[in-house]
Design a protein around this motif. Structure first.
Motif, PDB file in Angstrom:
ATOM      1  N   GLU A   1       0.849  -1.167   0.000  1.00  0.00           N
ATOM      2  CA  GLU A   1       0.000   0.000   0.000  1.00  0.00           C
ATOM      3  C   GLU A   1       0.896   1.232   0.000  1.00  0.00           C
ATOM      4  O   GLU A   1       1.912   1.276   0.670  1.00  0.00           O
ATOM      5  CB  GLU A   1      -0.884  -0.026   1.247  1.00  0.00           C
ATOM      6  N   VAL A   2       0.511   2.237  -0.754  1.00  0.00           N
ATOM      7  CA  VAL A   2       1.258   3.489  -0.782  1.00  0.00           C
ATOM      8  C   VAL A   2       0.793   4.354   0.385  1.00  0.00           C
ATOM      9  O   VAL A   2      -0.403   4.530   0.602  1.00  0.00           O
ATOM     10  CB  VAL A   2       1.048   4.235  -2.118  1.00  0.00           C
ATOM     11  N   ARG A   3       1.733   4.858   1.144  1.00  0.00           N
ATOM     12  CA  ARG A   3       1.441   5.715   2.295  1.00  0.00           C
ATOM     13  C   ARG A   3       2.295   6.959   2.233  1.00  0.00           C
ATOM     14  O   ARG A   3       3.417   6.931   1.743  1.00  0.00           O
ATOM     15  CB  ARG A   3       1.793   5.003   3.603  1.00  0.00           C
ATOM     16  N   ASN A   4       1.777   8.029   2.780  1.00  0.00           N
ATOM     17  CA  ASN A   4       2.563   9.244   2.939  1.00  0.00           C
ATOM     18  C   ASN A   4       2.959   9.321   4.413  1.00  0.00           C
ATOM     19  O   ASN A   4       2.111   9.430   5.283  1.00  0.00           O
ATOM     20  CB  ASN A   4       1.771  10.486   2.522  1.00  0.00           C
ATOM     21  N   ILE A   5       4.244   9.225   4.677  1.00  0.00           N
ATOM     22  CA  ILE A   5       4.744   9.277   6.043  1.00  0.00           C
ATOM     23  C   ILE A   5       4.995  10.742   6.380  1.00  0.00           C
ATOM     24  O   ILE A   5       5.918  11.358   5.850  1.00  0.00           O
ATOM     25  CB  ILE A   5       6.049   8.466   6.207  1.00  0.00           C
ATOM     26  N   ASN A   6       4.135  11.311   7.230  1.00  0.00           N
ATOM     27  CA  ASN A   6       4.315  12.702   7.636  1.00  0.00           C
ATOM     28  C   ASN A   6       5.228  12.769   8.858  1.00  0.00           C
ATOM     29  O   ASN A   6       5.647  11.754   9.404  1.00  0.00           O
ATOM     30  CB  ASN A   6       2.959  13.382   7.894  1.00  0.00           C
ATOM     31  N   ALA A   7       5.530  13.974   9.296  1.00  0.00           N
ATOM     32  CA  ALA A   7       6.465  14.170  10.415  1.00  0.00           C
ATOM     33  C   ALA A   7       5.969  13.487  11.685  1.00  0.00           C
ATOM     34  O   ALA A   7       6.749  12.862  12.409  1.00  0.00           O
ATOM     35  CB  ALA A   7       6.690  15.658  10.655  1.00  0.00           C
ATOM     36  N   GLU A   8       4.663  13.588  11.960  1.00  0.00           N
ATOM     37  CA  GLU A   8       4.118  12.984  13.183  1.00  0.00           C
ATOM     38  C   GLU A   8       4.272  11.467  13.170  1.00  0.00           C
ATOM     39  O   GLU A   8       4.714  10.869  14.155  1.00  0.00           O
ATOM     40  CB  GLU A   8       2.637  13.362  13.317  1.00  0.00           C
ATOM     41  N   LEU A   9       3.919  10.823  12.044  1.00  0.00           N
ATOM     42  CA  LEU A   9       4.035   9.376  11.951  1.00  0.00           C
ATOM     43  C   LEU A   9       5.502   8.944  11.973  1.00  0.00           C
ATOM     44  O   LEU A   9       5.861   7.964  12.632  1.00  0.00           O
ATOM     45  CB  LEU A   9       3.357   8.867  10.679  1.00  0.00           C
ATOM     46  N   ALA A  10       6.364   9.680  11.299  1.00  0.00           N
ATOM     47  CA  ALA A  10       7.799   9.358  11.305  1.00  0.00           C
ATOM     48  C   ALA A  10       8.352   9.419  12.724  1.00  0.00           C
ATOM     49  O   ALA A  10       9.138   8.559  13.129  1.00  0.00           O
ATOM     50  CB  ALA A  10       8.555  10.313  10.391  1.00  0.00           C
ATOM     51  N   THR A  11       7.907  10.387  13.493  1.00  0.00           N
ATOM     52  CA  THR A  11       8.362  10.513  14.877  1.00  0.00           C
ATOM     53  C   THR A  11       7.870   9.333  15.708  1.00  0.00           C
ATOM     54  O   THR A  11       8.612   8.775  16.514  1.00  0.00           O
ATOM     55  CB  THR A  11       7.884  11.845  15.487  1.00  0.00           C
ATOM     56  N   LYS A  12       6.595   8.918  15.519  1.00  0.00           N
ATOM     57  CA  LYS A  12       6.061   7.759  16.238  1.00  0.00           C
ATOM     58  C   LYS A  12       6.873   6.511  15.923  1.00  0.00           C
ATOM     59  O   LYS A  12       7.215   5.740  16.813  1.00  0.00           O
ATOM     60  CB  LYS A  12       4.602   7.498  15.837  1.00  0.00           C
ATOM     61  N   LEU A  13       7.159   6.307  14.661  1.00  0.00           N
ATOM     62  CA  LEU A  13       7.875   5.102  14.255  1.00  0.00           C
ATOM     63  C   LEU A  13       9.290   5.077  14.809  1.00  0.00           C
ATOM     64  O   LEU A  13       9.751   4.069  15.324  1.00  0.00           O
ATOM     65  CB  LEU A  13       7.904   4.982  12.731  1.00  0.00           C
ATOM     66  N   THR A  14       9.988   6.183  14.719  1.00  0.00           N
ATOM     67  CA  THR A  14      11.375   6.206  15.190  1.00  0.00           C
ATOM     68  C   THR A  14      11.442   6.242  16.711  1.00  0.00           C
ATOM     69  O   THR A  14      12.366   5.710  17.290  1.00  0.00           O
ATOM     70  CB  THR A  14      12.154   7.389  14.588  1.00  0.00           C
ATOM     71  N   ALA A  15      10.441   6.827  17.366  1.00  0.00           N
ATOM     72  CA  ALA A  15      10.426   6.876  18.832  1.00  0.00           C
ATOM     73  C   ALA A  15      10.290   5.475  19.422  1.00  0.00           C
ATOM     74  O   ALA A  15      10.819   5.185  20.481  1.00  0.00           O
ATOM     75  CB  ALA A  15       9.296   7.766  19.330  1.00  0.00           C
ATOM     76  N   ASN A  16       9.573   4.600  18.725  1.00  0.00           N
ATOM     77  CA  ASN A  16       9.396   3.232  19.197  1.00  0.00           C
ATOM     78  C   ASN A  16      10.530   2.319  18.759  1.00  0.00           C
ATOM     79  O   ASN A  16      10.429   1.114  18.870  1.00  0.00           O
ATOM     80  CB  ASN A  16       8.070   2.656  18.676  1.00  0.00           C
ATOM     81  N   GLU A  17      11.578   2.899  18.234  1.00  0.00           N
ATOM     82  CA  GLU A  17      12.739   2.153  17.760  1.00  0.00           C
ATOM     83  C   GLU A  17      12.345   1.122  16.718  1.00  0.00           C
ATOM     84  O   GLU A  17      12.822   0.000  16.718  1.00  0.00           O
ATOM     85  CB  GLU A  17      13.465   1.492  18.922  1.00  0.00           C
ATOM     86  N   LEU A  18      11.443   1.521  15.810  1.00  0.00           N
ATOM     87  CA  LEU A  18      10.990   0.624  14.757  1.00  0.00           C
ATOM     88  C   LEU A  18      11.755   0.863  13.456  1.00  0.00           C
ATOM     89  O   LEU A  18      11.401   0.329  12.432  1.00  0.00           O
ATOM     90  CB  LEU A  18       9.490   0.839  14.494  1.00  0.00           C
ATOM     91  N   HIS A  19      12.771   1.647  13.511  1.00  0.00           N
ATOM     92  CA  HIS A  19      13.482   1.999  12.289  1.00  0.00           C
ATOM     93  C   HIS A  19      14.815   1.265  12.216  1.00  0.00           C
ATOM     94  O   HIS A  19      15.276   0.694  13.182  1.00  0.00           O
ATOM     95  CB  HIS A  19      13.705   3.505  12.227  1.00  0.00           C
ATOM     96  N   SER A  20      15.407   1.308  11.042  1.00  0.00           N
ATOM     97  CA  SER A  20      16.689   0.630  10.842  1.00  0.00           C
ATOM     98  C   SER A  20      17.788   1.661  10.705  1.00  0.00           C
ATOM     99  O   SER A  20      18.564   1.634   9.769  1.00  0.00           O
ATOM    100  CB  SER A  20      16.617  -0.258   9.596  1.00  0.00           C
ATOM    101  N   GLY A  21      17.851   2.613  11.619  1.00  0.00           N
ATOM    102  CA  GLY A  21      18.936   3.573  11.626  1.00  0.00           C
ATOM    103  C   GLY A  21      18.601   4.906  10.985  1.00  0.00           C
ATOM    104  O   GLY A  21      19.400   5.824  11.036  1.00  0.00           O
ATOM    105  N   SER A  22      17.430   5.061  10.380  1.00  0.00           N
ATOM    106  CA  SER A  22      17.056   6.322   9.744  1.00  0.00           C
ATOM    107  C   SER A  22      16.489   7.272  10.784  1.00  0.00           C
ATOM    108  O   SER A  22      15.739   6.870  11.646  1.00  0.00           O
ATOM    109  CB  SER A  22      15.989   6.095   8.676  1.00  0.00           C
ATOM    110  N   ALA A  23      16.826   8.546  10.677  1.00  0.00           N
ATOM    111  CA  ALA A  23      16.219   9.560  11.545  1.00  0.00           C
ATOM    112  C   ALA A  23      14.827   9.861  11.013  1.00  0.00           C
ATOM    113  O   ALA A  23      14.523   9.625   9.846  1.00  0.00           O
ATOM    114  CB  ALA A  23      17.080  10.808  11.555  1.00  0.00           C
ATOM    115  N   ALA A  24      13.960  10.402  11.884  1.00  0.00           N
ATOM    116  CA  ALA A  24      12.577  10.684  11.485  1.00  0.00           C
ATOM    117  C   ALA A  24      12.512  11.556  10.242  1.00  0.00           C
ATOM    118  O   ALA A  24      11.678  11.342   9.368  1.00  0.00           O
ATOM    119  CB  ALA A  24      11.829  11.343  12.637  1.00  0.00           C
ATOM    120  N   ALA A  25      13.396  12.527  10.123  1.00  0.00           N
ATOM    121  CA  ALA A  25      13.378  13.422   8.958  1.00  0.00           C
ATOM    122  C   ALA A  25      13.697  12.683   7.664  1.00  0.00           C
ATOM    123  O   ALA A  25      13.242  13.078   6.581  1.00  0.00           O
ATOM    124  CB  ALA A  25      14.377  14.558   9.159  1.00  0.00           C
ATOM    125  N   ASN A  26      14.452  11.605   7.742  1.00  0.00           N
ATOM    126  CA  ASN A  26      14.860  10.873   6.544  1.00  0.00           C
ATOM    127  C   ASN A  26      13.811   9.899   6.033  1.00  0.00           C
ATOM    128  O   ASN A  26      13.981   9.335   4.956  1.00  0.00           O
ATOM    129  CB  ASN A  26      16.158  10.108   6.810  1.00  0.00           C
TER     130      ASN A  26
END
Length: 140
Positions: A1-26
């Motif tokens: 599914e195509v999604r638009n990751i906005n700043a709020e969602l990016a922050t939620k994802l990275t805050a929960n350590e669900l990322h692979s090294g990318s900062a929320a802005a990236n």
């Protein structure tokens, strides 16, 4: 599914350590979201990331079931997410609900040695499902 990751969602994802090294802005912007629930999914995604492509790639890998659930809920807020069973729960379910009919089906498949063993086994499971409702013919 195509999604638009906005700043709020990016922050939620990275805050929960669900990322692979990318900062929320990236990780902001349009992306394809695919949920992979399998053993060694992180390794599979890493191999995929090594494939040459003109499109940028970033992956979210969750090794724990609770992290994965939070990630799916963050990305798909309208989706109902069932809890992921742990090994003991899965083993108990298989023992209680599946083991007997699977062993019987595999035994029948081995005895009959059909040309298409997968189809034979699948039909056996459908015909011997202990939870299927009783079917009556139209002539009864």
């Amino acid at each position: 599914e195509v999604r638009n990751i906005n700043a709020e969602l990016a922050t939620k994802l990275t805050a929960n350590e669900l990322h692979s090294g990318s900062a929320a802005a990236n990780i902001q912007g349009e992306c394809f979201v695919i949920v992979v629930a399998r053993t060694k999914a992180a390794e599979l995604l890493y191999e995929f990331s090594q494939v040459s492509s003109p499109h940028p790639k970033a992956f979210f890998c969750c090794r724990a079931g609770q992290d994965a659930t939070r990630g799916v809920v963050a990305l798909f807020p309208q989706m109902m997410v069932d809890p992921i069973p742990d090994n003991a729960e899965a083993r108990d379910y298989i023992q209680a609900e599946l083991k007997q009919v699977i062993i019987q089906g595999l035994t029948e498949t081995a005895k009959n040695k059909p040309d298409n063993s997968i189809e034979f086994f699948a039909k056996y499971l459908l015909e011997h499902n202990p939870h299927s409702p009783p079917v009556s013919s139209a002539t009864e």
